[in-house]
Write a protein that holds these residues in place. Structure first.
Motif, PDB file in Angstrom:
ATOM      1  N   ARG A   9       0.844  -1.194   0.000  1.00 53.63           N
ATOM      2  CA  ARG A   9       0.000   0.000   0.000  1.00 53.63           C
ATOM      3  C   ARG A   9       0.882   1.247   0.000  1.00 53.63           C
ATOM      4  N   VAL A  10       0.699   2.089  -0.965  1.00 54.33           N
ATOM      5  CA  VAL A  10       1.494   3.305  -1.122  1.00 54.33           C
ATOM      6  C   VAL A  10       0.569   4.520  -1.069  1.00 54.33           C
ATOM      7  N   SER A  11       0.870   5.440  -0.148  1.00 54.99           N
ATOM      8  CA  SER A  11       0.189   6.732  -0.105  1.00 54.99           C
ATOM      9  C   SER A  11       1.257   7.822  -0.156  1.00 54.99           C
ATOM     10  N   ILE A  12       0.959   8.896  -0.850  1.00 48.05           N
ATOM     11  CA  ILE A  12       1.931   9.966  -1.042  1.00 48.05           C
ATOM     12  C   ILE A  12       1.260  11.299  -0.769  1.00 48.05           C
ATOM     13  N   ARG A  13       1.994  12.168  -0.075  1.00 48.46           N
ATOM     14  CA  ARG A  13       1.529  13.533   0.169  1.00 48.46           C
ATOM     15  C   ARG A  13       2.670  14.487  -0.144  1.00 48.46           C
ATOM     16  N   VAL A  14       2.378  15.566  -0.838  1.00 48.57           N
ATOM     17  CA  VAL A  14       3.430  16.517  -1.188  1.00 48.57           C
ATOM     18  C   VAL A  14       3.061  17.919  -0.714  1.00 48.57           C
ATOM     19  N   ASP A  15       4.092  18.710  -0.412  1.00 54.26           N
ATOM     20  CA  ASP A  15       3.918  20.137  -0.198  1.00 54.26           C
ATOM     21  C   ASP A  15       5.021  20.846  -0.961  1.00 54.26           C
ATOM     22  N   GLU A  16       5.248  22.100  -0.698  1.00 60.02           N
ATOM     23  CA  GLU A  16       6.205  22.866  -1.483  1.00 60.02           C
ATOM     24  C   GLU A  16       7.632  22.352  -1.330  1.00 60.02           C
ATOM     25  N   TYR A  17       7.935  21.784  -0.149  1.00 61.94           N
ATOM     26  CA  TYR A  17       9.316  21.437   0.157  1.00 61.94           C
ATOM     27  C   TYR A  17       9.584  19.938   0.278  1.00 61.94           C
ATOM     28  N   ALA A  18       8.553  19.111   0.391  1.00 59.53           N
ATOM     29  CA  ALA A  18       8.790  17.702   0.706  1.00 59.53           C
ATOM     30  C   ALA A  18       7.754  16.783   0.074  1.00 59.53           C
ATOM     31  N   CYS A  19       8.180  15.534  -0.137  1.00 62.28           N
ATOM     32  CA  CYS A  19       7.286  14.446  -0.547  1.00 62.28           C
ATOM     33  C   CYS A  19       7.300  13.398   0.554  1.00 62.28           C
ATOM     34  N   PHE A  20       6.133  12.999   1.003  1.00 62.43           N
ATOM     35  CA  PHE A  20       6.001  12.005   2.066  1.00 62.43           C
ATOM     36  C   PHE A  20       5.480  10.709   1.437  1.00 62.43           C
ATOM     37  N   PHE A  21       6.288   9.641   1.500  1.00 64.43           N
ATOM     38  CA  PHE A  21       5.877   8.333   1.007  1.00 64.43           C
ATOM     39  C   PHE A  21       5.509   7.457   2.207  1.00 64.43           C
ATOM     40  N   PHE A  22       4.243   7.070   2.312  1.00 64.06           N
ATOM     41  CA  PHE A  22       3.769   6.198   3.381  1.00 64.06           C
ATOM     42  C   PHE A  22       3.636   4.791   2.810  1.00 64.06           C
ATOM     43  N   LEU A  23       4.377   3.845   3.363  1.00 62.32           N
ATOM     44  CA  LEU A  23       4.508   2.519   2.769  1.00 62.32           C
ATOM     45  C   LEU A  23       4.096   1.440   3.766  1.00 62.32           C
ATOM     46  N   GLU A  24       3.184   0.585   3.343  1.00 61.35           N
ATOM     47  CA  GLU A  24       2.686  -0.499   4.201  1.00 61.35           C
ATOM     48  C   GLU A  24       2.698  -1.805   3.413  1.00 61.35           C
ATOM     49  N   SER A  25       3.221  -2.857   4.035  1.00 65.81           N
ATOM     50  CA  SER A  25       3.294  -4.177   3.401  1.00 65.81           C
ATOM     51  C   SER A  25       2.619  -5.206   4.288  1.00 65.81           C
ATOM     52  N   ILE A  26       1.757  -6.038   3.678  1.00 69.41           N
ATOM     53  CA  ILE A  26       1.067  -7.103   4.398  1.00 69.41           C
ATOM     54  C   ILE A  26       1.397  -8.420   3.699  1.00 69.41           C
ATOM     55  N   PHE A  27       2.092  -9.320   4.403  1.00 69.27           N
ATOM     56  CA  PHE A  27       2.566 -10.582   3.839  1.00 69.27           C
ATOM     57  C   PHE A  27       1.674 -11.734   4.284  1.00 69.27           C
ATOM     58  N   SER A  28       1.407 -12.670   3.362  1.00 73.76           N
ATOM     59  CA  SER A  28       0.572 -13.825   3.688  1.00 73.76           C
ATOM     60  C   SER A  28       0.847 -14.951   2.709  1.00 73.76           C
ATOM     61  N   SER A  29       0.452 -16.168   3.096  1.00 72.05           N
ATOM     62  CA  SER A  29       0.601 -17.330   2.224  1.00 72.05           C
ATOM     63  C   SER A  29      -0.286 -18.451   2.727  1.00 72.05           C
ATOM     64  N   LYS A  30      -0.598 -19.392   1.845  1.00 71.09           N
ATOM     65  CA  LYS A  30      -1.335 -20.588   2.259  1.00 71.09           C
ATOM     66  C   LYS A  30      -0.405 -21.595   2.919  1.00 71.09           C
ATOM     67  N   ASN A  31       0.918 -21.356   2.825  1.00 68.96           N
ATOM     68  CA  ASN A  31       1.920 -22.206   3.473  1.00 68.96           C
ATOM     69  C   ASN A  31       2.740 -21.388   4.470  1.00 68.96           C
ATOM     70  N   GLU A  32       3.261 -22.053   5.485  1.00 73.14           N
ATOM     71  CA  GLU A  32       4.111 -21.367   6.436  1.00 73.14           C
ATOM     72  C   GLU A  32       5.402 -20.910   5.751  1.00 73.14           C
ATOM     73  N   PHE A  33       5.876 -19.707   6.115  1.00 75.15           N
ATOM     74  CA  PHE A  33       7.152 -19.198   5.608  1.00 75.15           C
ATOM     75  C   PHE A  33       7.805 -18.375   6.704  1.00 75.15           C
ATOM     76  N   TYR A  34       9.077 -18.020   6.481  1.00 74.90           N
ATOM     77  CA  TYR A  34       9.785 -17.270   7.523  1.00 74.90           C
ATOM     78  C   TYR A  34      10.685 -16.189   6.921  1.00 74.90           C
ATOM     79  N   PHE A  35      10.949 -15.171   7.739  1.00 74.74           N
ATOM     80  CA  PHE A  35      11.939 -14.145   7.435  1.00 74.74           C
ATOM     81  C   PHE A  35      13.201 -14.476   8.234  1.00 74.74           C
ATOM     82  N   GLY A  36      14.342 -14.525   7.557  1.00 72.16           N
ATOM     83  CA  GLY A  36      15.589 -14.908   8.193  1.00 72.16           C
ATOM     84  C   GLY A  36      16.338 -13.739   8.809  1.00 72.16           C
TER      85      GLY A  36
END
Length: 313
Positions: A151-178
């Motif tokens: 999920r990506v949301s972005i907001r800008v003003d005169e001086y900056a860009c704000f990137f809001f980033l959200e990730s949702i991980f899923s699977s029908k099988n078990e998995f792991y992050f090392g």
């Protein structure tokens, strides 16, 4: 009475003019979509590209990220003459990647993160916009590790860009992050902004420089410098609702990575394996604030704004 009515009328006109002027000065965010990327524009000028398909990198990423004033804060992809050319296919701009996801290496492009579709097409209104992507993590033998709703949301003003980033991980099988250094939300700054070229690294605990910041946890880490005499920077912000604090893998040549998984790699304890079972999800939230040169107080204020957004990113 007539005098008061005339006065009220003139005040209303003045307030309307002020509102219209303020609205006119607010930058306008738009998207341009092609088969291989979403181009992000401010006032009809590109400030970033979110790339789905690339000849050199087998995972999506943001490239050629700029401030609203047009200063490029990420290294060119691919590196050009005058750029540092190390890790050319691993550090494209802004990215999320994992050196060990269920035994597969998605950081070094030894496995593929495939763009499946846009769940929500890019939408924008005035200075805000958003899109949602479905990614699939595929091992070298073409078996699937998991899916990610990005999920990506972005907001800008005169001086900056704000990137809001959200990730949702899923699977029908078990998995792991090392457990590796190369895990998480990363940025590679423009070569002139790197610490070895005179840039600065600063984290929320007041630590300065890559050597002092490396392996320590922080709410945010800022990388700033000058590009052609113009100040600019990027701040990675970690959301406190993540399952664990992030340790920063910071390097003086221009790299900063918020790593939630590398406990042993960051010398903070025993090796870590974070399992996600079938029917469960793992959620990660980060933000990247692209600014036109900011002091510590401005970064703190931006971080508070990020936290105050709640679920309405």
């Amino acid at each position: 009475m007539r005098h008061n009515q005339r006065r009220y009328f003139y005040v209303c006109i003045m307030l309307t003019c002020i509102t219209v002027t303020a609205s006119a000065q607010k930058p306008r965010l738009t998207f341009t979509r092609t088969d291989h990327q979403v181009e992000i524009n401010v006032n009809d000028k590109p400030v970033a590209s979110y790339v789905f398909h690339d000849k050199l990198i087998s995972r999506p990423f943001f490239a050629h990220v700029k401030t609203p004033r047009g200063v490029q804060v990420t290294r060119n992809h691919p590196p050009r003459k005058g750029d540092r050319d190390d890790h050319a296919t691993m550090h494209p701009g802004i990215w999320l990647a994992f050196g060990d996801l269920d035994g597969a290496d998605f950081w070094r492009n030894k496995a593929q993160v495939k763009h499946i579709k846009l769940i929500q097409a890019p939408l924008s209104k005035r200075n805000r916009g958003s899109f949602i992507q479905l990614k699939r993590y595929i091992r070298p033998d073409n078996s699937v590790v998991c899916d990610e709703e990005f999920r990506v949301s972005i907001r800008v003003d005169e001086y900056a860009c704000f990137f809001f980033l959200e990730s949702i991980f899923s699977s029908k099988n078990e998995f792991y992050f090392g457990d590796q250094e190369e895990m998480g939300m990363g940025v590679r700054v423009a070569t002139p902004m790197s610490e070895v070229s005179g840039g600065t690294l600063l984290d929320s605990k007041g630590r300065q420089g890559a050597k002092r910041i490396w392996s320590h946890s922080a709410a945010w880490c800022d990388y700033s410098g000058e590009v052609e005499g113009k100040k600019a920077g990027m701040t990675i912000m970690c959301h406190p609702d993540n399952f664990r604090k992030s340790w920063f893998h910071a390097r003086d040549y221009g790299l900063s990575v918020a790593n939630t998984f590398g406990r042993a790699a960051m010398k903070k304890g025993e090796p870590s394996k974070v399992f996600v079972k079938p029917g469960e999800t793992l959620r990660l939230r980060y933000a990247v604030w692209v600014h036109s040169g900011a002091n510590v107080e401005s970064i703190k204020t931006a971080y508070k704004e990020y936290l105050n957004l709640g679920e309405e990113q």
